[in-house]
Design an enzyme around this catalytic site. Structure first.
Site, PDB file in Angstrom:
ATOM      1  N   GLU A 105      11.330   1.586  -3.318  1.00 18.97           N
ATOM      2  CA  GLU A 105      10.831   1.472  -4.703  1.00 18.97           C
ATOM      3  C   GLU A 105      11.882   1.860  -5.748  1.00 18.97           C
ATOM      4  O   GLU A 105      11.577   2.516  -6.749  1.00 18.97           O
ATOM      5  CB  GLU A 105       9.582   2.330  -4.884  1.00 18.97           C
ATOM      6  N   GLU A 148       3.399  -1.294   1.984  1.00 18.34           N
ATOM      7  CA  GLU A 148       2.520  -0.259   1.426  1.00 18.34           C
ATOM      8  C   GLU A 148       1.372  -0.921   0.701  1.00 18.34           C
ATOM      9  O   GLU A 148       1.584  -1.704  -0.227  1.00 18.34           O
ATOM     10  CB  GLU A 148       3.252   0.647   0.424  1.00 18.34           C
TER      11      GLU A 148
END
Ligand code: BGP
Length: 493
Positions: free
Chosen positions: A186, A390
């Site tokens: 991320e 995720e």
């Protein structure tokens, strides 16, 4: 007959990160990483809310605070039990990260720490023995702290040398054991959390007080340095083992940032926010060049990051093999008003068309069709295999008098999202797999708490640091087992 199915070999499983579950934060030679000083809760203030307010980043450890990540859920010592629980659900794949600081404790050593290397050897062997493909993140908010305080982290041009040494070491050591890799978890979140997401620190006195504030010049220098490092990772990874597949990993809920209405200001504003929150990172990593909209922003702000011709060529020549991402929720964009954010992505205004919101205090809007939309947009934009690494929902849960947890909300959330993945596959999108975030309760990345639980497996540990650490199965455990065992067919029964 149009039978709903997932492709053969689809990677069902779950994802975690070293810093959120391993604990053993100073064991076997490891030194602190950036998150080890980030997760602090002040016990001296009773009634303090577990929210971003309380989750402070300070350069010194405070003896009055609890750092839940220091012990995590003690996965470092209990990984065999935990992996057996994961394999018990029929997981085909398990994602975790290597804590860089176990391999190079301060980040700038020349020789790796054998104890750290050995730990991951054993961990990956155990995953394989249990039939789970390791999917490994090289850096999941885990830059060694020393690299920040000594060099300023990724805004320094020394970082590439340290990073290359680290990735060369682990690619060589785990050759044949791991082939699915992700670079920086991320890292697109560096636009709002640069210190943690990207490992960058402005080395001036002001920012030592509030290290979350990184000056614009340092931030964008770190950005170009990370793009070059990402490209080097692809090159080195392929050279060491041609079987390696190296992906980026980006927080991609921001793709589903819908304009609140058809006012062109909202349409263009929503798109621009998606660019500055996400595409600015995915575009160069997947398409090989720094986008024009970003260069315009630099021009307007008078920023001119230093990057060599060779660096630009690396970015062009070594794009990622696949695009891994997280998706939690969508947002609705209204151009007036400052955008707000949390770990799930952009916060936005209420979307009256969505049927559910997760329970308080997190109140995340639930938008399964948003996942289908994200998959389609990303595939059209990059034409690379996509890996959902995720997706999940955090809930505050307490076992009932029988010690059971009936997490129907989680099951509903998971089922609805998985069904939309199958729709995207029907749309022609190449999806490698679906990994649930937090198949076992771990410390939250965004708020540093235990109370926000994502697991199919419950862990007896609480915000005040107490608990037996005992593991138990929630209702969702058996449900997920059926999904994995039937390759998703059970979703349509
Ligand atoms: C992502 C992170 C994870 C994880 C997840 C859930 O941003 O990659 O590390 O924690 O979000 O977020 P949170 O723990 O804040 O609920």
């Amino acid at each position: 007959m149009n039978e709903k199915r997932f492709p053969e070999g689809f990677l069902w499983g779950g994802a975690v990160a070293a810093n959120q579950l391993e604990g053993a934060w100073m064991e076997d030679g490891k030194q602190p990483n950036v998150t080890d000083i980030c997760v602090g809760i002040n016990t001296a203030e009773p009634g303090l809310k577990w929210n971003e307010e309380a989750h402070k980043w300070e350069m010194q450890l405070d003896p009055n605070k609890i750092y839940l990540s220091h012990d995590g859920i003690d996965f470092y010592h209990r990984y065999k039990e935990d992996l057996a629980l994961m394999a018990g659900m029929g997981f085909k794949c398990f994602r975790t990260s290597i804590a860089w600081g176990r391999i190079f404790p301060n980040g700038d050593e020349e020789v790796p720490n054998e104890a750290g290397l050995k730990f991951y050897d054993d961990l990956f062997d155990e995953m394989r023995r249990l039939g789970m493909e390791p999917a490994i993140t090289l850096s999941h908010y885990e830059t060694p702290l020393h690299l920040l305080t000594e060099y300023g982290g990724w805004c320094s041009d020394r970082m590439l040398e340290f990073w290359k040494r680290y990735v060369t070491t682990v690619f060589t050591r785990y050759k044949g054991k791991v082939t699915l890799w992700m670079t920086f978890n991320e890292v697109n979140n560096m636009y709002r959390r640069p210190m943690v997401s990207a490992g960058v620190l402005s080395l001036d006195p002001e920012n030592k007080v509030n290290p979350q504030v990184v000056n614009e010049k340092d931030k964008w220098q770190a950005y170009v340095n990370i793009l070059v490092a990402n490209a080097w990772t692809v090159k080195i990874g392929h050279e060491i083992d041609p079987a390696n597949r190296i992906g980026c990993m980006l927080s991609s809920s921001a793709v589903a940032n819908y304009p609140v209405n058809c006012d062109p200001k909202n349409v263009l504003g929503a798109y621009n926010l998606t660019r500055t929150a996400l595409f600015y990172m995915g575009d160069p990593m997947c398409n090989g060049k720094i986008p024009g909209y970003l260069k315009r922003m630099w021009r307007e702000k008078g920023i001119d990051p230093v990057i060599s011709e060779d660096g630009l060529q690396m970015i062009k020549d070594y794009t990622v093999d696949y695009y891994a991402f997280s998706y939690y929720k969508s947002s609705a964009y209204q151009y007036s008003g400052e955008a707000e954010f949390d770990t799930g992505g952009i916060k936005g205004v209420d979307n009256p068309y969505l049927k559910a919101v997760s329970p308080k205090p997190w109140s995340w809007p639930v938008d399964p069709e948003g996942l289908r939309y994200v998959l389609n947009v990303l595939y059209d934009r990059y034409n690379k295999p996509l890996f959902i690494v995720e997706n999940g929902i955090g809930l505050d849960e307490t076992p009932d008098e029988n010690g059971e947890i009936h997490d129907d909300f989680r099951v509903q959330y998971a089922r609805d999202h998985m069904i939309q993945v199958q729709e995207a596959i029907e749309d022609g999108v190449d999806v490698m797999g679906y990994l649930w975030w937090g198949p076992i309760d771990v410390v939250s990345a965004g708020t540093g708490e235990m109370k926000k639980r994502y697991g199919f497996v419950y862990v007896d540990r609480f915000n005040d640091g107490t608990g037996t650490l005992e593991r138990s199965k929630k209702d969702s455990y058996e449900w997920m087992k059926k999904v994995c065992e039937t390759n998703g067919a059970s979703l349509f029964e």
